[in-house]
Design a protein around this motif. Structure first.
Motif, PDB file in Angstrom:
ATOM      1  N   ASP A 134       0.872  -1.175   0.000  1.00  0.00           N
ATOM      2  CA  ASP A 134       0.000   0.000   0.000  1.00  0.00           C
ATOM      3  C   ASP A 134       0.904   1.217   0.000  1.00  0.00           C
ATOM      4  OD1 ASP A 134      -2.320   1.518   0.055  1.00  0.00           O
ATOM      5  OD2 ASP A 134      -2.402   1.556   2.235  1.00  0.00           O
ATOM      6  N   LEU A 135       0.917   1.949  -1.103  1.00  0.00           N
ATOM      7  CA  LEU A 135       1.839   3.061  -1.291  1.00  0.00           C
ATOM      8  C   LEU A 135       1.166   4.382  -0.914  1.00  0.00           C
ATOM      9  CD1 LEU A 135       3.345   1.984  -4.737  1.00  0.00           C
ATOM     10  CD2 LEU A 135       4.031   1.289  -2.430  1.00  0.00           C
ATOM     11  N   GLY A 136       1.806   5.116  -0.009  1.00  0.00           N
ATOM     12  CA  GLY A 136       1.207   6.350   0.496  1.00  0.00           C
ATOM     13  C   GLY A 136       0.147   6.051   1.534  1.00  0.00           C
ATOM     14  N   ALA A 190      -2.951  17.100 -11.153  1.00  0.00           N
ATOM     15  CA  ALA A 190      -4.170  16.322 -11.362  1.00  0.00           C
ATOM     16  C   ALA A 190      -4.263  15.961 -12.842  1.00  0.00           C
ATOM     17  CB  ALA A 190      -5.396  17.134 -10.925  1.00  0.00           C
ATOM     18  N   PRO A 191      -3.865  14.750 -13.226  1.00  0.00           N
ATOM     19  CA  PRO A 191      -3.840  14.380 -14.638  1.00  0.00           C
ATOM     20  C   PRO A 191      -5.213  13.957 -15.162  1.00  0.00           C
ATOM     21  CG  PRO A 191      -3.111  12.526 -13.333  1.00  0.00           C
ATOM     22  CD  PRO A 191      -3.363  13.659 -12.364  1.00  0.00           C
ATOM     23  N   SER A 192      -5.327  13.919 -16.463  1.00  0.00           N
ATOM     24  CA  SER A 192      -6.512  13.364 -17.112  1.00  0.00           C
ATOM     25  C   SER A 192      -6.271  11.874 -17.365  1.00  0.00           C
ATOM     26  CB  SER A 192      -6.770  14.067 -18.445  1.00  0.00           C
ATOM     27  OG  SER A 192      -5.711  13.771 -19.365  1.00  0.00           O
ATOM     28  N   PRO A 193      -7.332  11.082 -17.582  1.00  0.00           N
ATOM     29  CA  PRO A 193      -7.137   9.664 -17.909  1.00  0.00           C
ATOM     30  C   PRO A 193      -6.252   9.468 -19.139  1.00  0.00           C
ATOM     31  CG  PRO A 193      -9.426  10.076 -17.355  1.00  0.00           C
ATOM     32  CD  PRO A 193      -8.761  11.426 -17.440  1.00  0.00           C
ATOM     33  N   LEU A 239      -0.877   9.630  -5.504  1.00  0.00           N
ATOM     34  CA  LEU A 239      -0.084   9.853  -6.724  1.00  0.00           C
ATOM     35  C   LEU A 239      -0.313  11.200  -7.394  1.00  0.00           C
ATOM     36  CD1 LEU A 239      -0.002   6.280  -8.155  1.00  0.00           C
ATOM     37  CD2 LEU A 239       1.966   7.811  -8.083  1.00  0.00           C
ATOM     38  N   HIS A 240      -1.219  12.013  -6.867  1.00  0.00           N
ATOM     39  CA  HIS A 240      -1.307  13.385  -7.371  1.00  0.00           C
ATOM     40  C   HIS A 240      -0.174  14.246  -6.805  1.00  0.00           C
ATOM     41  CE1 HIS A 240      -4.362  12.806  -4.083  1.00  0.00           C
ATOM     42  NE2 HIS A 240      -3.557  13.679  -3.505  1.00  0.00           N
ATOM     43  N   TRP A 241       0.548  13.721  -5.792  1.00  0.00           N
ATOM     44  CA  TRP A 241       1.707  14.445  -5.257  1.00  0.00           C
ATOM     45  C   TRP A 241       2.938  14.116  -6.081  1.00  0.00           C
ATOM     46  CZ3 TRP A 241       0.383  18.266  -2.433  1.00  0.00           C
ATOM     47  CH2 TRP A 241      -0.728  18.191  -1.584  1.00  0.00           C
ATOM     48  N   LEU A 242       3.604  15.149  -6.551  1.00  0.00           N
ATOM     49  CA  LEU A 242       4.812  14.984  -7.354  1.00  0.00           C
ATOM     50  C   LEU A 242       6.022  14.739  -6.464  1.00  0.00           C
ATOM     51  CD1 LEU A 242       4.210  17.985  -9.802  1.00  0.00           C
ATOM     52  CD2 LEU A 242       3.774  15.554 -10.271  1.00  0.00           C
ATOM     53  N   ARG A 277      -1.113  -7.340 -10.303  1.00  0.00           N
ATOM     54  CA  ARG A 277      -2.131  -6.310 -10.523  1.00  0.00           C
ATOM     55  C   ARG A 277      -1.864  -5.083  -9.664  1.00  0.00           C
ATOM     56  NH1 ARG A 277      -6.466  -7.886 -14.344  1.00  0.00           N
ATOM     57  NH2 ARG A 277      -5.772  -9.993 -14.912  1.00  0.00           N
ATOM     58  N   MET A 278      -2.350  -3.942 -10.153  1.00  0.00           N
ATOM     59  CA  MET A 278      -2.159  -2.672  -9.456  1.00  0.00           C
ATOM     60  C   MET A 278      -3.437  -1.852  -9.588  1.00  0.00           C
ATOM     61  SD  MET A 278       1.153  -0.150  -9.884  1.00  0.00           S
ATOM     62  CE  MET A 278       0.985   0.109 -11.666  1.00  0.00           C
ATOM     63  N   VAL A 279      -3.918  -1.297  -8.480  1.00  0.00           N
ATOM     64  CA  VAL A 279      -5.084  -0.400  -8.493  1.00  0.00           C
ATOM     65  C   VAL A 279      -4.677   0.906  -7.826  1.00  0.00           C
ATOM     66  CG1 VAL A 279      -7.439   0.002  -7.691  1.00  0.00           C
ATOM     67  CG2 VAL A 279      -6.760  -2.283  -8.480  1.00  0.00           C
ATOM     68  N   LEU A 280      -4.775   1.993  -8.580  1.00  0.00           N
ATOM     69  CA  LEU A 280      -4.369   3.310  -8.106  1.00  0.00           C
ATOM     70  C   LEU A 280      -5.556   4.255  -8.169  1.00  0.00           C
ATOM     71  CD1 LEU A 280      -1.093   3.666 -10.265  1.00  0.00           C
ATOM     72  CD2 LEU A 280      -1.324   2.579  -8.014  1.00  0.00           C
ATOM     73  N   SER A 281      -5.744   5.036  -7.119  1.00  0.00           N
ATOM     74  CA  SER A 281      -6.754   6.097  -7.153  1.00  0.00           C
ATOM     75  C   SER A 281      -6.113   7.394  -6.686  1.00  0.00           C
ATOM     76  CB  SER A 281      -7.964   5.742  -6.279  1.00  0.00           C
ATOM     77  OG  SER A 281      -7.587   5.552  -4.940  1.00  0.00           O
ATOM     78  N   PHE A 282      -6.388   8.472  -7.416  1.00  0.00           N
ATOM     79  CA  PHE A 282      -5.774   9.753  -7.090  1.00  0.00           C
ATOM     80  C   PHE A 282      -6.560  10.882  -7.721  1.00  0.00           C
ATOM     81  CE2 PHE A 282      -3.587   7.506 -10.497  1.00  0.00           C
ATOM     82  CZ  PHE A 282      -3.617   8.388 -11.556  1.00  0.00           C
TER      83      PHE A 282
END
Length: 363
Positions: free
Chosen positions: A53-55, A263-266, A150-153, A211-216
């Motif tokens: 679990d990252l972050g 905040a990136p776009s898909p 992952l919105h943090w640089l 597998r990887m699931v990321l939400s940001f």
């Protein structure tokens, strides 16, 4: 050097007391997590399953995702008639995170797993460090999760550093409608570099078909200046500027501060995944959460104050490091921020846009 960790402790401005939205985001991503875990057990059939679990942060949310993941592994194993694998859990965040607070909750987690599910072969430890780089041994992870991180640089874009006393993003602390194209491109380039490094690092650490699931935080609009991507920062900049106009903060300090955030776009995310080449995007969802969403039962403060408390719990250490504001001045800043938000809410309600993305590691 900026400081990026949530407000520690259990006080009124702590992350522990002001992270209801982040908890809701974890729950919204549950169905995608369940599908990913089912496929890992079906295709890889690990006897010992590496989970990261990252972050993870601290407070009540720190073990929420991991607890749910372990329950999902147990349920999927039972459904498929497979033995529950040994589960190796790595909790990652930056070294400034309150890991001690997290570790104090582990005995309760272990007891719940044993009493409710009979799970004893579960081992949890902390891994301090930036996920923009290697953290784990090669081919040791089967499932990677990250929420609201992952919105943090990794850093403020280098091109925004002042040159000969000139600041490229005056009066602002992030991208805004008045930002120049050079500011926007600097942020986009930093995101591309960081996310590509993130993908390369995880590719070396994950097994084939992992597998990887990321939400940001992200945006639906192709425009990085859209309100959904940056308006909370725009209003915080207004609050800071009001302090400067009253002589309470140096304007140069505002001009020299830029949030390490994007905040990136898909489409931007998919583009970097295709360029890096180690993963396939399985599913992408976007959803909105109102700024003052959450369980505020018996809470008598205004919507603006609720939003300000949520934002303060996240950004206060960063602001304190740069502006060196005392407690009273920080209180004043967020009092003004809350008033600005309340005034805006008279006309419209705003939403944070979140992206949830599921990936599979290529063979």
């Amino acid at each position: 050097m900026y400081v990026l960790h949530m407000n520690v402790g259990e006080g009124e401005t702590s992350y522990a007391k002001n992270s209801l939205i982040q908890k809701k985001i974890i729950y919204v991503g549950s169905s995608m997590m369940e599908a990913a875990i089912f496929n890992i057990l079906l295709e890889v059939k690990p006897k010992s399953m590496g989970v990261a679990d990252l972050g993870c942060s601290s407070g009540p949310n720190a073990l929420t995702a991991i607890s749910r993941i372990i329950h999902m592994v147990d349920a999927a194993s039972q459904k498929m008639g497979l033995p529950v694998p040994e589960i190796r859990v790595s909790l990652n965040d930056l070294p400034g995170n309150d890991f001690n607070g997290v570790f104090k909750s582990l005995p309760e987690l272990y007891n719940n797993l044993k009493d409710d599910y009979g799970i004893e072969d579960c081992y949890v430890w902390g891994v301090p460090g930036s996920f923009y780089g290697r953290l784990f041994p090669g081919h040791s992870l089967h499932f990677v999760h990250s929420s609201s991180s992952l919105h943090w640089l990794s850093q403020v874009p280098l091109d925004l550093n002042p040159r000969v006393g000139t600041h490229l993003n005056k009066d602002k602390i992030y991208i805004s409608k008045s930002s120049s194209m050079s500011v926007i491109k600097a942020y986009q380039q930093q995101f591309q570099d960081d996310f590509s490094l993130f993908l390369r690092s995880r590719a070396k650490e994950m097994v084939s078909k992992g597998r990887m699931v990321l939400s940001f935080m992200g945006r639906r609009s192709p425009n990085p200046c859209a309100d959904e991507a940056c308006y909370q920062w725009e209003l915080l900049a207004r609050a800071l500027m009001s302090l400067a106009l009253d002589g309470l903060v140096e304007k140069e300090k505002i001009d020299s501060f830029n949030a390490p955030y994007y905040a990136p776009s898909p489409e931007e995310v998919k583009c970097q995944v295709e360029k890096e080449g180690s993963f396939v995007v399985v599913d992408v969802k976007s959803f909105g959460i109102e700024w003052d969403d959450g369980d505020w039962t018996n809470c008598k403060i205004s919507s603006g104050n609720r939003v300000a408390k949520t934002i303060r719990a996240v950004v206060e250490p960063m602001l304190e490091n740069h502006f060196h504001l005392g407690v009273e001045m920080m209180d004043e800043l967020f009092r003004r921020y809350a008033k600005i938000i309340d005034d805006c809410f008279l006309e419209t309600k705003f939403k944070y846009i979140n992206l949830i993305i599921s990936f599979v590691r290529k063979d």
